[in-house]
Scaffold this motif. Structure first.
Motif, short mmCIF file in Angstrom:
data_model
loop_
_atom_site.label_atom_id
_atom_site.label_comp_id
_atom_site.label_asym_id
_atom_site.label_seq_id
_atom_site.Cartn_x
_atom_site.Cartn_y
_atom_site.Cartn_z
N GLU A 183 68.68 25.46 8.09
CA GLU A 183 67.58 25.26 7.13
C GLU A 183 66.35 26.06 7.56
O GLU A 183 65.66 26.63 6.73
CB GLU A 183 67.23 23.77 6.98
CG GLU A 183 68.39 22.84 6.60
CD GLU A 183 69.05 23.13 5.27
OE1 GLU A 183 68.74 24.15 4.63
OE2 GLU A 183 69.93 22.34 4.86
N HIS A 198 66.97 29.51 6.47
CA HIS A 198 66.78 29.66 5.02
C HIS A 198 65.29 29.84 4.72
O HIS A 198 64.91 30.69 3.91
CB HIS A 198 67.29 28.44 4.25
CG HIS A 198 68.76 28.21 4.41
ND1 HIS A 198 69.40 27.10 3.91
CD2 HIS A 198 69.72 28.95 5.03
CE1 HIS A 198 70.69 27.17 4.21
NE2 HIS A 198 70.91 28.28 4.89
N GLU A 255 74.97 26.41 2.62
CA GLU A 255 74.80 25.12 1.94
C GLU A 255 76.14 24.44 1.69
O GLU A 255 76.23 23.22 1.68
CB GLU A 255 74.06 25.28 0.60
CG GLU A 255 72.62 25.74 0.67
CD GLU A 255 71.67 24.85 1.46
OE1 GLU A 255 72.07 23.78 1.95
OE2 GLU A 255 70.52 25.26 1.61
N GLU A 284 62.78 24.24 2.42
CA GLU A 284 63.76 24.40 3.50
C GLU A 284 63.17 23.92 4.82
O GLU A 284 63.83 23.24 5.61
CB GLU A 284 64.16 25.88 3.63
CG GLU A 284 64.80 26.49 2.38
CD GLU A 284 66.25 26.07 2.17
OE1 GLU A 284 66.82 25.37 3.04
OE2 GLU A 284 66.82 26.44 1.13
N TYR A 324 65.53 23.20 -4.86
CA TYR A 324 64.23 23.26 -4.39
C TYR A 324 63.56 24.22 -5.27
O TYR A 324 62.50 24.64 -4.99
CB TYR A 324 64.18 23.77 -2.98
CG TYR A 324 65.15 23.24 -1.99
CD1 TYR A 324 65.49 21.90 -1.93
CD2 TYR A 324 65.71 24.08 -1.07
CE1 TYR A 324 66.35 21.45 -0.96
CE2 TYR A 324 66.56 23.59 -0.13
CZ TYR A 324 66.85 22.30 -0.08
OH TYR A 324 67.68 21.86 0.88
FE LIG Z 1 68.92 25.18 2.91
#
Ligand SMILES: [Fe+2]
Ligand SMILES: [Fe+2]
Length: 332
Positions: A94, A97, A177, A64, A2
């Motif tokens: 997520e 994150h 992850e 995220e 990302y």
């Molecule tokens: Fe993530």
């Protein structure tokens, strides 16, 4: 992941902007970075470094958070209680994150409200991968295996990125992850060993997610204007093409091990390079998705804006509670 450069509008820091920086401080900064020391929030840094980091970390945070949507859709439809519990935990990770990353970006002088506004108004970018739809349960397997797998490839080197708060956030994120990648591969492996129909679903998901996963690493190096500067400042530690190659080399044997076929007729082991050669990526598709023309881009953003609006009462209540508490503490 990302973390690649997703904006086509950003140019290298202009020579004029860099010329405004104090040369003595700039030299000291560059020496620290070259010696692999972390730069911390209160340290002096060139404006272009600060801006690049704010853009990269906030894009990462947005990805995220938006990444929770395609999988969140499947929590109620997961095929067993175990699958639901695991997927729920993954989607919550997520969200976490996103929060670590927004907090890291805030240390650079931007605010949460500014970042959220940029996302909701469409000014900020997030990973193109989340603008593809999740059509079947097998897609949840493919996302964990391929999308989280690509995220790991990108994020492991970022544990040594030059900005301290970003590097430290990445350490914990990478651990999580790797759990995500395994849960996705395990779903895919189970389907691939199941009925002919289940195997067909797994193959179909791989067929649809393979190329968008390769695009996640961003444009090729010769067309990635910010890469060289970001590598010099150790914001990035490896180039898009290096990371993409490593992902292909790791993932192709994983597909073969469970009897699936990577949808690329040009894929071939190159003995001399000890790596796979692979086919041309459709960059037209990539840039269209970056421009917001992905299959479900509008749906994703509407879902984000609605979630933000629905959560307004929680933010108001939390602020009112904090104000009341502070008032009480002050009175005491
Ligand atoms: Fe993530
Ligand atoms: Fe993940």
């Amino acid at each position: 992941m990302y973390t690649t450069e997703l904006s086509d509008k950003n140019k290298k820091p202009s020579a004029a902007a860099m010329a405004n920086e104090d040369p003595v401080r700039l030299a000291a900064f560059e020496a620290r970075v070259a010696a692999d020391n972390f730069i911390e929030p209160k340290d002096w840094m060139p404006e272009a470094y600060r801006k690049t980091l704010i853009r990269q970390i906030s894009q990462h945070a947005h990805s995220e958070i938006v990444g929770m949507l395609p999988e969140g859709n499947w929590i109620t439809r997961a095929p067993s209680l175990r699958r639901k519990a695991v997927l729920l935990a993954k989607v919550q990770d997520e969200g976490g994150h996103g929060l670590y990353l927004y907090a890291a970006a805030e240390t650079l002088g931007t605010s949460r409200d500014e970042m959220i506004e940029a996302l909701h108004s469409g000014r900020a970018k997030y990973s193109t991968i989340f603008n593809y739809p999740t059509l079947t349960w097998a897609d949840i397997g493919a996302i964990g295996w391929l999308v989280d797998g690509a995220a790991i490839m990108n994020q492991v080197p970022l544990q040594r990125t030059s900005y301290g708060p970003y590097a430290r956030a990445m350490v914990r994120i990478c651990k999580e992850e790797s759990f995500h990648q395994r849960q996705g591969y395990e779903i895919t492996m189970t389907l691939a060993a199941g009925s002919p129909e289940q195997k067909r679903m797994a193959q179909d998901a791989l067929d649809r997610w393979w190329w968008p996963s390769l695009m996640m690493f961003g444009p090729p190096d010769d067309n990635s204007p910010n890469s060289a500067q970001s590598i010099r400042w150790r914001i990035k530690r490896e180039t898009n093409d290096q990371l993409r190659q490593r992902f292909v080399d790791v993932t192709v044997p994983q597909a073969e091990a469970i009897g699936l076929r990577v949808p690329d007729p040009a894929l071939k082991w190159n003995e001399a390079r000890e790596s796979y050669d692979f086919g041309e990526i459709d960059w037209e598709e990539f840039y269209a998705v970056v421009r917001g023309e992905g299959p479900v881009a509008k749906e994703r953003m509407n879902a984000r804006v609605k979630a933000w609006a629905d959560g307004a009462w929680v933010r108001e209540a939390a602020l009112a509670h904090a104000a009341k508490r502070n008032g009480r503490l002050a009175a005491e």
